[in-house]
Scaffold this motif. Sequence first.
Motif, PDB file in Angstrom:
ATOM      1  N   CYS A  43       0.805  -1.222   0.000  1.00 13.62           N
ATOM      2  CA  CYS A  43       0.000   0.000   0.000  1.00 13.62           C
ATOM      3  C   CYS A  43       0.838   1.272   0.000  1.00 13.62           C
ATOM      4  CB  CYS A  43      -0.951   0.001   1.201  1.00 13.62           C
ATOM      5  SG  CYS A  43      -2.131  -1.369   1.164  1.00 13.62           S
ATOM      6  N   GLU A  44       2.043   1.244   0.560  1.00 13.83           N
ATOM      7  CA  GLU A  44       2.822   2.474   0.688  1.00 13.83           C
ATOM      8  C   GLU A  44       4.167   2.404  -0.024  1.00 13.83           C
ATOM      9  OE1 GLU A  44       3.485  -0.111   4.330  1.00 13.83           O
ATOM     10  OE2 GLU A  44       1.769   0.641   3.161  1.00 13.83           O
ATOM     11  N   ALA A  45       4.356   1.497  -0.983  1.00 11.38           N
ATOM     12  CA  ALA A  45       5.639   1.380  -1.691  1.00 11.38           C
ATOM     13  C   ALA A  45       5.928   2.638  -2.492  1.00 11.38           C
ATOM     14  CB  ALA A  45       5.603   0.161  -2.606  1.00 11.38           C
ATOM     15  N   THR A  46       7.221   3.029  -2.561  1.00  8.25           N
ATOM     16  CA  THR A  46       7.675   4.189  -3.318  1.00  8.25           C
ATOM     17  C   THR A  46       8.459   3.719  -4.540  1.00  8.25           C
ATOM     18  OG1 THR A  46       9.739   4.323  -2.095  1.00  8.25           O
ATOM     19  CG2 THR A  46       7.848   5.517  -1.181  1.00  8.25           C
TER      20      THR A  46
ATOM     21  N   GLN B 100      -1.516  -2.691  -6.220  1.00  6.09           N
ATOM     22  CA  GLN B 100      -1.432  -1.658  -5.184  1.00  6.09           C
ATOM     23  C   GLN B 100      -2.771  -0.942  -5.018  1.00  6.09           C
ATOM     24  OE1 GLN B 100       1.179   1.753  -5.823  1.00  6.09           O
ATOM     25  NE2 GLN B 100       1.962   1.479  -3.732  1.00  6.09           N
ATOM     26  N   GLN B 101      -3.490  -0.709  -6.151  1.00  7.30           N
ATOM     27  CA  GLN B 101      -4.811  -0.064  -6.068  1.00  7.30           C
ATOM     28  C   GLN B 101      -5.799  -0.937  -5.301  1.00  7.30           C
ATOM     29  OE1 GLN B 101      -6.191   1.331  -9.908  1.00  7.30           O
ATOM     30  NE2 GLN B 101      -4.079   1.768 -10.563  1.00  7.30           N
ATOM     31  N   TYR B 102      -5.791  -2.237  -5.626  1.00  9.45           N
ATOM     32  CA  TYR B 102      -6.662  -3.152  -4.880  1.00  9.45           C
ATOM     33  C   TYR B 102      -6.277  -3.161  -3.408  1.00  9.45           C
ATOM     34  CZ  TYR B 102      -8.832  -5.107  -9.078  1.00  9.45           C
ATOM     35  OH  TYR B 102      -9.538  -5.286 -10.231  1.00  9.45           O
ATOM     36  N   GLY B 103      -5.033  -3.088  -3.118  1.00 10.58           N
ATOM     37  CA  GLY B 103      -4.592  -3.075  -1.738  1.00 10.58           C
ATOM     38  C   GLY B 103      -5.082  -1.851  -0.990  1.00 10.58           C
ATOM     39  N   GLN B 104      -5.070  -0.709  -1.649  1.00 13.82           N
ATOM     40  CA  GLN B 104      -5.545   0.510  -0.989  1.00 13.82           C
ATOM     41  C   GLN B 104      -7.052   0.456  -0.733  1.00 13.82           C
ATOM     42  OE1 GLN B 104      -4.085   3.363  -3.780  1.00 13.82           O
ATOM     43  NE2 GLN B 104      -1.997   3.374  -2.917  1.00 13.82           N
ATOM     44  N   LYS B 105      -7.794  -0.130  -1.724  1.00 12.47           N
ATOM     45  CA  LYS B 105      -9.241  -0.308  -1.504  1.00 12.47           C
ATOM     46  C   LYS B 105      -9.485  -1.238  -0.318  1.00 12.47           C
ATOM     47  CE  LYS B 105     -10.341   0.302  -6.411  1.00 12.47           C
ATOM     48  NZ  LYS B 105     -10.861  -0.353  -7.638  1.00 12.47           N
ATOM     49  N   LEU B 106      -8.693  -2.298  -0.263  1.00 11.35           N
ATOM     50  CA  LEU B 106      -8.831  -3.227   0.853  1.00 11.35           C
ATOM     51  C   LEU B 106      -8.523  -2.545   2.165  1.00 11.35           C
ATOM     52  CD1 LEU B 106      -9.316  -6.296   1.495  1.00 11.35           C
ATOM     53  CD2 LEU B 106      -6.835  -6.543   1.474  1.00 11.35           C
ATOM     54  N   LEU B 107      -7.595  -1.627   2.151  1.00  9.01           N
ATOM     55  CA  LEU B 107      -7.231  -0.899   3.363  1.00  9.01           C
ATOM     56  C   LEU B 107      -8.370  -0.002   3.837  1.00  9.01           C
ATOM     57  CD1 LEU B 107      -4.975  -0.315   5.392  1.00  9.01           C
ATOM     58  CD2 LEU B 107      -4.172   1.492   3.870  1.00  9.01           C
ATOM     59  N   ILE B 108      -9.072   0.622   2.868  1.00 10.05           N
ATOM     60  CA  ILE B 108     -10.225   1.478   3.239  1.00 10.05           C
ATOM     61  C   ILE B 108     -11.321   0.631   3.873  1.00 10.05           C
ATOM     62  CG2 ILE B 108     -12.056   2.923   2.293  1.00 10.05           C
ATOM     63  CD1 ILE B 108     -10.040   3.831   0.163  1.00 10.05           C
ATOM     64  N   CYS B 109     -11.572  -0.504   3.264  1.00 11.99           N
ATOM     65  CA  CYS B 109     -12.598  -1.403   3.822  1.00 11.99           C
ATOM     66  C   CYS B 109     -12.212  -1.861   5.221  1.00 11.99           C
ATOM     67  CB  CYS B 109     -12.786  -2.583   2.882  1.00 11.99           C
ATOM     68  SG  CYS B 109     -14.013  -3.783   3.441  1.00 11.99           S
ATOM     69  N   LEU B 110     -10.946  -2.170   5.371  1.00 10.85           N
ATOM     70  CA  LEU B 110     -10.462  -2.629   6.680  1.00 10.85           C
ATOM     71  C   LEU B 110     -10.619  -1.529   7.720  1.00 10.85           C
ATOM     72  CD1 LEU B 110      -9.075  -4.766   8.409  1.00 10.85           C
ATOM     73  CD2 LEU B 110      -6.877  -3.889   7.608  1.00 10.85           C
ATOM     74  N   SER B 111     -10.386  -0.283   7.331  1.00 13.18           N
ATOM     75  CA  SER B 111     -10.545   0.847   8.268  1.00 13.18           C
ATOM     76  C   SER B 111     -11.996   0.974   8.725  1.00 13.18           C
ATOM     77  CB  SER B 111     -10.083   2.145   7.597  1.00 13.18           C
ATOM     78  OG  SER B 111      -8.722   2.051   7.244  1.00 13.18           O
ATOM     79  N   GLN B 112     -12.914   0.744   7.799  1.00 14.58           N
ATOM     80  CA  GLN B 112     -14.334   0.806   8.168  1.00 14.58           C
ATOM     81  C   GLN B 112     -14.694  -0.313   9.146  1.00 14.58           C
ATOM     82  OE1 GLN B 112     -16.245   0.608   4.373  1.00 14.58           O
ATOM     83  NE2 GLN B 112     -15.820   2.762   3.854  1.00 14.58           N
ATOM     84  N   VAL B 113     -14.146  -1.502   8.896  1.00 19.84           N
ATOM     85  CA  VAL B 113     -14.421  -2.624   9.802  1.00 19.84           C
ATOM     86  C   VAL B 113     -13.866  -2.318  11.195  1.00 19.84           C
ATOM     87  CG1 VAL B 113     -13.910  -5.042  10.282  1.00 19.84           C
ATOM     88  CG2 VAL B 113     -14.539  -4.338   7.977  1.00 19.84           C
ATOM     89  N   GLU B 114     -12.662  -1.742  11.258  1.00 19.46           N
ATOM     90  CA  GLU B 114     -12.050  -1.411  12.555  1.00 19.46           C
ATOM     91  C   GLU B 114     -12.876  -0.354  13.290  1.00 19.46           C
ATOM     92  OE1 GLU B 114      -7.316  -2.323  11.705  1.00 19.46           O
ATOM     93  OE2 GLU B 114      -8.145  -0.319  11.321  1.00 19.46           O
ATOM     94  N   SER B 115     -13.425   0.643  12.546  1.00 19.41           N
ATOM     95  CA  SER B 115     -14.263   1.658  13.186  1.00 19.41           C
ATOM     96  C   SER B 115     -15.537   1.031  13.750  1.00 19.41           C
ATOM     97  CB  SER B 115     -14.632   2.745  12.164  1.00 19.41           C
ATOM     98  OG  SER B 115     -13.468   3.389  11.707  1.00 19.41           O
TER      99      SER B 115
END
Length: 993
Positions: free
Chosen positions: A312-315, A367-382
């Motif tokens: 998700c955060e690779a440069t 990486q795009q799919y990973g970022q979407k997955l990260l957003i979903c994960l943030s919602q689950v954590e909230s």
Amino acid sequence: MIFSRFFAPSHTSQNPEKRLEAIQNLSPEKPTDKTILHELAFNDANADVSLAALSKLNTFVLWLKMSQSAQHAKVKKIAERTVEAALMGQGDVNINANEKASFLRESANGELIQTVLVNDASLLADKSLVMTLLHKVGKPAFTQTIFLQHADNALQQAILATIEDSSVLQKLEKKCRDNAIHGAIVAKLQLLKAQAEKPVELMRRVTLCLSKYQALVDKSDVEDIDKRQVKLLGEYNDLMSDASILSAEDKTAVDAKFARISEKVTRHLSRIRPEWEAQKAAKEKAEIEALCKQHLSHATTQVNWLYGERLCEATLADVAVVNESVRALEVSADHMASLGGSAKLLDEVRAGIAALNNSLEAFSMQQQYGQKLLICLSQVESLAEESKQLAAGTPIEPAKSAQDAKEKGEKEQTTDVSKAASTGTTESDSVEDQAIQNKAIQDQNFEDKNVSQKTPESIEAEFKALSEKYHNLRNELISVPSALNKRWHAASRVYSQKKQAKKAEVDYALRQCRKQISVVDNLIAQGKYRAAITKFEKLSASFESMPENVKKQLAKRFEKTAEDIAHLEGWQDYIAAPRKPALVEEAQALVASPVEDIKERGEAIRYLRQQWLSLGAGSDDDTQQSAFDAALELAFQPCREHYAALDAEREKALKARQALIDQVAAIDLSQDEAVLAKVFDRTVKQWHECGQVEKRDYESLKQRWNKTISPLQTKVNQWYGVNKKAKQELVAQASALSVQEDIASATETAQQLQHNWKSIGHAGKRDESRLWREFRLANDALFGRLKEQRKAQSSAFDETLNTLFTQLNAIDSESDESTIASSIQDIETQAKDLPGAMRAKLDKKITVIQKQQQTRAQQRHVRKVQQRAQSVITVLSESLRAGDFTSISDDDADLLGKRWKSALSKPTPVQQSRHWLTVALEAATDIPSPQSDSSMRTNVQLTMMTAKLEKGESLSPAQLLEDWIAHGKVDDQETHLLERVVNVLDNNPEVVA
């Protein structure tokens, strides 16, 4: 002038007497007379005339010339004596120092030079002359005499500079008394020894170098052989730069050996080089294959890291690093292909490269799919956080929750635009991402408005929807980062914990109830009815408090157990009626039985009491109870007595321990540590040997004991510590000695370490044995090496001794003394390093050989003297009697020696008569003289005694015989005298020794 024709000068007369008278009237001062005298001296046929003329002229040069050129034996002999007298400073012939020096350098023989140098101290001042004369004489014994008895320091230094014989220098060292000269001799010996050792040392080093060179043919590494060969050739050339000190034979042998070894090494290299090069190529191929495997593993690890930790955060820098590892793998694969590496491995590597390149190309979309997955994960954590607050009864803070979710989404959705461009991302992708983010924010705002209205059911439904979305996104990913998985599991665990906790409570209650039912059933089966009834009462209360669903699961078992308990309550009294009298009888039988084991008796009493209690109370319970109690009391009486005895022993042990504590408290700690250590060990042993005490008493006693013994123990432990450290140092030193190269020195040091070990005190029970074992092992290793070395030395000494004995036995007994002495000296030099016993054995053998040689030398000398005496007798009997010395045989001439040949060939006048000399010779050798010569013998003995007392002169038998021979031809009247002389020689052959 006319008369001169008729009257010739008297010096030309035919009569020798007249020529002698004429000589008296001639003057060497007048040139004419001097010429006449010179003519008479060298050309006159009469020996007396020649001698008279020489005496008149009386110059050293003429006497010297006559001694060298005279034809007449008498003249020659007298001239030689006159020259010797002049050189010795005797007589009336004068000679200056230059003439003397010149004569000694040019004309004098060795014997004369020896005589003059010994007797004329003035000659020793001329160092150059002395050195020339010593060289001319060429006799080491005479040089030693001059060096030790006549030379000053300067001359000794000059002589010392010319001596190169170590044996001569060793003799001088033993006899020299001057410290400076002695030091110079020692230095010269050391120099000669060093010079003698140089060729040996060079040969040793050259041999070692060639041995190393030879060892190359046993090696198989061509590269190592080449390196060593260059090094050894350089070392050999450096050593051979000093080859001039070697003998021609040694140098030829070394050159031949070097050429032979060089040829071997060259052949060896030509034989093994192809195989080595093949092995090297195979090794290089194996190395590049291993490198390819390593690069493949590294590149795979890097790509997995990019997907697993930096999705998700690779440069761009991260991707570049991973891409570089893949490029390095491609280079290694190309190199392996050029070397003809394994085709199978090459295919695997190329397949891996292709897979890795595909992963890198797909990374942007992943990486795009990973970022979407990260957003979903943030919602689950909230949502999980809201569920926690709801469960805890804490009011939900919508604004905060929404703001956290928004910040987390914004933080984790940030995409590197430049990276997206480099990986082929299109503008539409960026727009889609932005839309997804906006939608997430809108959804979050909507949730913020309705969050306060959420219920557990709504939260659970929302979690299911997000979970489905999360799993759909995760299926699009090649690999899900472990961190996201952990966060998902942590968030989802909140929803499952409540169910699990509730289910766990129910399961626990169910298990406990089942356990209680099983316990009651077991008690009934064991006949423990009273306990079973009691347990069932508690079980009933627990069963009634359980939920209905749990009751349904346990109803059947509970009802059955309840029926069993109801049945037991009715039969309890019926069962107890016959059982209690039986227990009373058992108790009374136990009283009557002998006590064999107190523990078993106690267990039997305890068992009977438990059986009694399990029967409950009956109608006649008091009577039976009293009988039962009385029987058990009597049965327990032996136990009570036993325990009373134990109490007495414990009391005794208590007092002993208290006394021991008091004894320790009274110990004087100022005593020597060794004494205190013994006291400590003895006291601790006594403490442990004391009997047992009550536990409550032992704890207080133990505290007192520890407090009392602590100062003593501390001091002893400190002493142990010091000793331990000292012994550890000894162990370390002994271990170091066990590998030291100088075993003799190491052994002496080890013996000292053993002595030191004995002087060090005890190191404590835990360390003393271990340290001693280590110390002993180190010493055993060293002395084992010493034993092996001595064994090897003994073998070498035995071999050397046998060799030396062989050399001694090989000495030719018929060789001359110098050869035998040289051989023995060489053997003694080789035997210097032998042990004393072996050296003594060898010296004994050498002594036997030397004694044998001395005996043979003495025997040869006796034979030589006897042969010479016989030769002298033969010459006296034949040649001297005939007056013809030209008939002496060559054998007789060789046996006579120089002295007797000279005496026989050059007769000269002597003062005493031949008769007198015969009697004197008989007197000197204790041979009886005829009766007719008794008075003459008395006079002879008196004359000889007087000369010895007054002048210190004594005539030896040899001198008397020489004077006897000097009379010349033996007349017929003197035949009897000749027979008497022959008799003397027969009985005393040593006269002519």
